[in-house]
Enzyme design. Structure first.
Site, mmCIF file in Angstrom:
data_model
loop_
_atom_site.group_PDB
_atom_site.id
_atom_site.type_symbol
_atom_site.label_atom_id
_atom_site.label_comp_id
_atom_site.label_asym_id
_atom_site.label_seq_id
_atom_site.Cartn_x
_atom_site.Cartn_y
_atom_site.Cartn_z
ATOM 1 N N LYS A 217 0.826 -1.153 -0.058
ATOM 2 C CA LYS A 217 0.048 0.194 0.079
ATOM 3 C C LYS A 217 0.701 1.116 -0.062
ATOM 4 O O LYS A 217 0.695 2.180 -0.771
ATOM 5 C CB LYS A 217 -0.902 -0.266 1.040
ATOM 6 N N GLN B 217 -4.867 -2.151 9.783
ATOM 7 C CA GLN B 217 -4.417 -3.231 9.079
ATOM 8 C C GLN B 217 -5.184 -4.485 9.948
ATOM 9 O O GLN B 217 -4.791 -4.668 10.923
ATOM 10 C CB GLN B 217 -3.094 -3.587 8.861
ATOM 11 N N ASP C 145 -11.461 2.680 4.192
ATOM 12 C CA ASP C 145 -11.745 1.081 4.008
ATOM 13 C C ASP C 145 -13.177 1.034 3.874
ATOM 14 O O ASP C 145 -13.829 -0.092 3.462
ATOM 15 C CB ASP C 145 -11.203 0.233 5.369
#
Length: 363
Positions: A123, A167, A190
């Site tokens: 990422k 994460q 997200d």
């Protein structure tokens, strides 16, 4: 388990399916003029290779259409993601020239899981490639939940940070729901905030962000010109991260949607009715050729390691769908790897850009 069929469905399918390499044809991309336009850009595939790969298992009951030895178009997520990243980089450059603002993405990693560390590293590289500033916090496995919340609060208040990503998975001693809910909705790139999911589920409401993996699945269908309106779609799996939001997105596109899960009776029969299948259950080669309707489009979210003595790593990656069988019946299919995976990160970058634009009233 409700039935023997359902039990069989979620048991590990035979992993002998050997993925063949298909000839990827040139993708023709219509140019776009804005980041909103790139979500409507379509890619057409002019031609595709044919192959005569053998079925996963000689004992499999496969559709008679296999005899035709045709092969599906390869939905090349890697190439599409590259195009999207280029479009995002162009928009970020335009935004920087006009406002001086550079989008920022903060990632919080807790623990030392190698797979999570790899995802975070990828990422970060993707952010750098398009001009997004990356902020990274790495905490020890035994860190307290309060420490994570402290960093989230700090990023929530930082105007240079437009997106916050925690994460997953988190260590078992942490309450995942509490931590994800602490991310302010304007920075929830997200798309996991209950308010974003709630808006996604309601007609005439728009979420600020859509979860990245299901958003990537729909984007692949759009970019390959696959019509969704009025089609029968089946989503295999009902997770909050992929299955449920994917079903909601398909419904928003006017598909008639069924969800197949561990309690579903006769999952093969339901899946065989689908014009579009999105599979996200994490079971290697579970969806066989006999499950597939001829001419359907298959989006395989699964990334499953299976033992392979011939591979230098000792394993190879396969999807939830037996590629070798399904590719002889479907009209188009995503490979694993190289299908949905690259799109997930591309959609994360897209969401971060959208957040920065919204925060700075930039069109």
């Amino acid at each position: 388990m409700a039935s023997a069929a359902a039990a069989t469905m979620f048991s590990s399918a035979a992993d002998s399916c050997s993925r063949r390499v298909f000839l990827i044809t040139t993708l023709q991309v219509r140019p776009t003029r804005s980041s909103s336009a790139f979500l409507r850009t379509s890619i057409t595939v002019s031609s595709h290779a044919r192959t005569s790969a053998s079925p996963c298992s000689s004992s499999s009951v496969v559709n008679a259409a296999m005899a035709a030895e045709t092969s599906a178009k390869v939905i090349d997520g890697k190439s599409v993601a590259k195009v999207i990243r280029e479009e995002i980089a162009t928009e970020i450059s335009r935004m920087k020239e006009s406002t001086g603002v550079v989008p920022g993405l903060a990632v919080i990693l807790v623990g030392d899981r190698k797979d999570s560390a790899t995802y975070v590293r990828n990422k970060k590289k993707a952010c750098e490639s398009v001009g997004i500033k990356s902020y990274e916090v790495c905490l020890a496995e035994d860190s307290s939940e309060q420490e994570v919340l402290k960093y989230i609060s700090s990023f929530n208040d930082d105007p240079s940070v437009n997106g916050i990503l925690v994460q997953l998975p988190l260590p078992s001693h942490m309450n995942e729901q509490n931590i994800l809910n602490a991310v302010c909705i304007e920075k929830d790139v997200d798309g996991f905030n209950p308010l974003n999911i709630g808006r996604l589920a309601m007609r005439d409401r728009e979420p600020l962000f859509v979860p990245c993996t299901p958003k990537g699945c729909i984007e692949l269908l759009h970019r390959y010109g696959v019509s969704i309106k009025g089609k029968r779609a089946v989503v295999i799996g009902r997770s909050n991260i992929v299955g449920m939001p994917a079903a909601l997105l398909l419904q928003r596109e006017d598909a008639t949607v069924s969800i197949v899960h561990s309690r579903t009776k006769n999952p093969e029969e339901i899946t065989r009715e689908a014009d579009i299948v999105i599979s996200a259950v994490g079971q290697p080669n579970m969806v066989r050729g006999s499950w597939i309707k001829p001419g359907s489009v298959i989006i395989d979210v699964g990334i499953n390691p299976v033992e392979d003595a011939k591979s230098p790593r000792g394993y190879r990656l396969v999807g939830d769908v037996c590629y070798e069988e399904a590719s002889k019946i479907a009209s188009a299919i995503t490979p694993v790897p190289g299908g949905v995976g690259p799109m997930t990160i591309a959609m994360l970058l897209s969401n971060t850009l959208a957040a920065a634009k919204r925060a700075n009233s930039f069109e």
